[in-house]
Design an enzyme around this catalytic site. Structure first.
Site, PDB file in Angstrom:
ATOM      1  N   SER A 132      44.267  40.123  36.340  1.00 23.84           N
ATOM      2  CA  SER A 132      42.832  39.870  36.498  1.00 23.84           C
ATOM      3  C   SER A 132      42.509  38.389  36.472  1.00 23.84           C
ATOM      4  O   SER A 132      41.392  37.995  36.823  1.00 23.84           O
ATOM      5  CB  SER A 132      42.059  40.567  35.373  1.00 23.84           C
ATOM      6  OG  SER A 132      42.461  40.067  34.105  1.00 23.84           O
ATOM      7  N   HIS A 153      43.940  44.345  42.125  1.00 23.76           N
ATOM      8  CA  HIS A 153      43.192  44.219  40.879  1.00 23.76           C
ATOM      9  C   HIS A 153      42.272  45.418  40.713  1.00 23.76           C
ATOM     10  O   HIS A 153      41.221  45.531  41.353  1.00 23.76           O
ATOM     11  CB  HIS A 153      42.384  42.922  40.854  1.00 23.76           C
ATOM     12  CG  HIS A 153      41.615  42.741  39.590  1.00 23.76           C
ATOM     13  ND1 HIS A 153      40.389  42.115  39.535  1.00 23.76           N
ATOM     14  CD2 HIS A 153      41.893  43.132  38.308  1.00 23.76           C
ATOM     15  CE1 HIS A 153      39.955  42.124  38.281  1.00 23.76           C
ATOM     16  NE2 HIS A 153      40.850  42.734  37.538  1.00 23.76           N
ATOM     17  N   GLU A 165      40.294  44.991  44.200  1.00 23.95           N
ATOM     18  CA  GLU A 165      40.405  43.729  44.935  1.00 23.95           C
ATOM     19  C   GLU A 165      41.830  43.598  45.464  1.00 23.95           C
ATOM     20  O   GLU A 165      42.785  43.565  44.685  1.00 23.95           O
ATOM     21  CB  GLU A 165      40.063  42.546  44.016  1.00 23.95           C
ATOM     22  CG  GLU A 165      38.599  42.529  43.600  1.00 23.95           C
ATOM     23  CD  GLU A 165      38.283  41.411  42.615  1.00 23.95           C
ATOM     24  OE1 GLU A 165      37.202  40.811  42.734  1.00 23.95           O
ATOM     25  OE2 GLU A 165      39.116  41.132  41.733  1.00 23.95           O
ATOM     26  N   ASN A 203      35.739  38.530  38.706  1.00 23.33           N
ATOM     27  CA  ASN A 203      35.884  37.741  37.483  1.00 23.33           C
ATOM     28  C   ASN A 203      35.539  36.276  37.681  1.00 23.33           C
ATOM     29  O   ASN A 203      35.129  35.599  36.727  1.00 23.33           O
ATOM     30  CB  ASN A 203      37.295  37.881  36.919  1.00 23.33           C
ATOM     31  CG  ASN A 203      37.495  39.194  36.191  1.00 23.33           C
ATOM     32  OD1 ASN A 203      36.528  39.854  35.845  1.00 23.33           O
ATOM     33  ND2 ASN A 203      38.730  39.583  35.960  1.00 23.33           N
TER      34      ASN A 203
END
Length: 298
Positions: A132, A153, A165, A203
């Site tokens: 991540s 991800h 992702e 993120n």
């Protein structure tokens, strides 16, 4: 933009790590009819992973077949029959067409794993990291398959969260990226492409957002409760940044922000938060410890 399917789906996936993320990835993969091997370090860990997946599958089945216990059990048994648990890394890697890594968020541990299994896996096998926050390219470069290496991800809890992702490095081939995209669709997720950069899409936006929320409190602008209410009612967020931090784990937030700040010390959006440091030092990490920015009871 439409993407042409590769029509070359993975038939066997190996997942390294049977914890919350790895177990979830294995569960949704098997539920899509794909054979999957979960690799753990001990037999006890294998047993624990199987139990966790079975419990999760049972919850889903009871919801889908609320009035039919037989069908619910059959659904659980069918999915579990596609999952193998093992400590034999060589065997797992040699069978896989896709390896998904879901171990500890530590670059040295991940690279040590990739170096080891690179020699075990078939030359056409694709590697994908579930990181991540770490560089996908830094992991790919320790292997001999830069063009067959990418990121997948997932978000927690994996069976519930729809997004994946699909992360590409400069060396990831179009064929590899397309296969990872198609795999994500096959297991019922909505994939998006992202280039390899700190935090990818979600993120990269979320971590600075949570850090700035902490700075608002540190500056005395508002309380955590008022910040959460403001973002829920003013921005339409399902939860505020402090509730989200407690859910993710305040220690995870610190780990990521410290890593990014170390890499880019002049970048103000990655600057560590004193409030987060204090919470971690006190062992108040969020829901998992019963207290973070808020207190929780079972």
């Amino acid at each position: 933009m439409l993407r042409r399917a590769t029509m070359n789906r993975f038939k066997h996936v190996a997942v390294w790590g049977g914890g919350t993320m790895g177990g979830g990835i294995a569960q949704v993969t098997a539920a899509a009819g794909i054979a999957v091997t979960v690799v753990e370090v001990t037999e006890d860990r294998c047993t624990a992973a199987r139990k966790m997946i079975e419990q999760s599958l049972t919850r889903v089945a009871k919801k889908n077949f609320a009035n039919d216990d037989a069908k619910a059990k059959a659904a659980v048994d069918t999915t579990l029959s596609l999952i193998t648990f093992t400590t034999d890394e060589k065997l797992a890697a040699s069978r896989a067409e896709l390896v998904v890594e879901a171990i500890i968020e530590n670059i040295d541990a991940k690279n040590a794993l990739w170096k080891k299994i690179d020699g075990f896996a078939n030359k056409d096998c694709i590697f994908a990291t579930n990181t991540s926050s770490l560089s996908v390219a830094d992991q790919a470069k320790v292997t001999t398959r830069g063009d067959r290496f990418g990121g997948l991800h997932f978000f927690s809890p994996v069976p519930m969260m729809k997004l994946v992702e699909v992360v590409k490095t400069d060396d990831t081939s179009k064929e590899t990226a397309d296969k990872l995209y198609e795999y994500s669709q096959k297991i019922g997720k909505t994939p998006v492409f992202a280039q390899d950069t700190k935090g990818f899409i979600v993120n990269r936006l979320l971590i600075p957002y949570m850090l700035e929320a902490c700075r608002l409190v540190e500056r005395g602008v508002a309380t955590p409760e008022d910040v959460d209410i403001a973002m829920k009612l003013g921005a339409g967020h399902p939860m505020g940044p402090f509730t989200l931090s407690d859910s993710v784990g305040i220690d995870v937030l610190k780990l990521i922000s410290d890593s990014w700040s170390k890499a880019e010390p002049e970048n103000p959006i990655f600057r560590p938060s004193k409030l987060i440091d204090e919470k971690v030092a006190a062992g108040k990490l969020g829901r998992k410890t019963g207290e973070g920015f808020y207190k929780y009871t079972k």
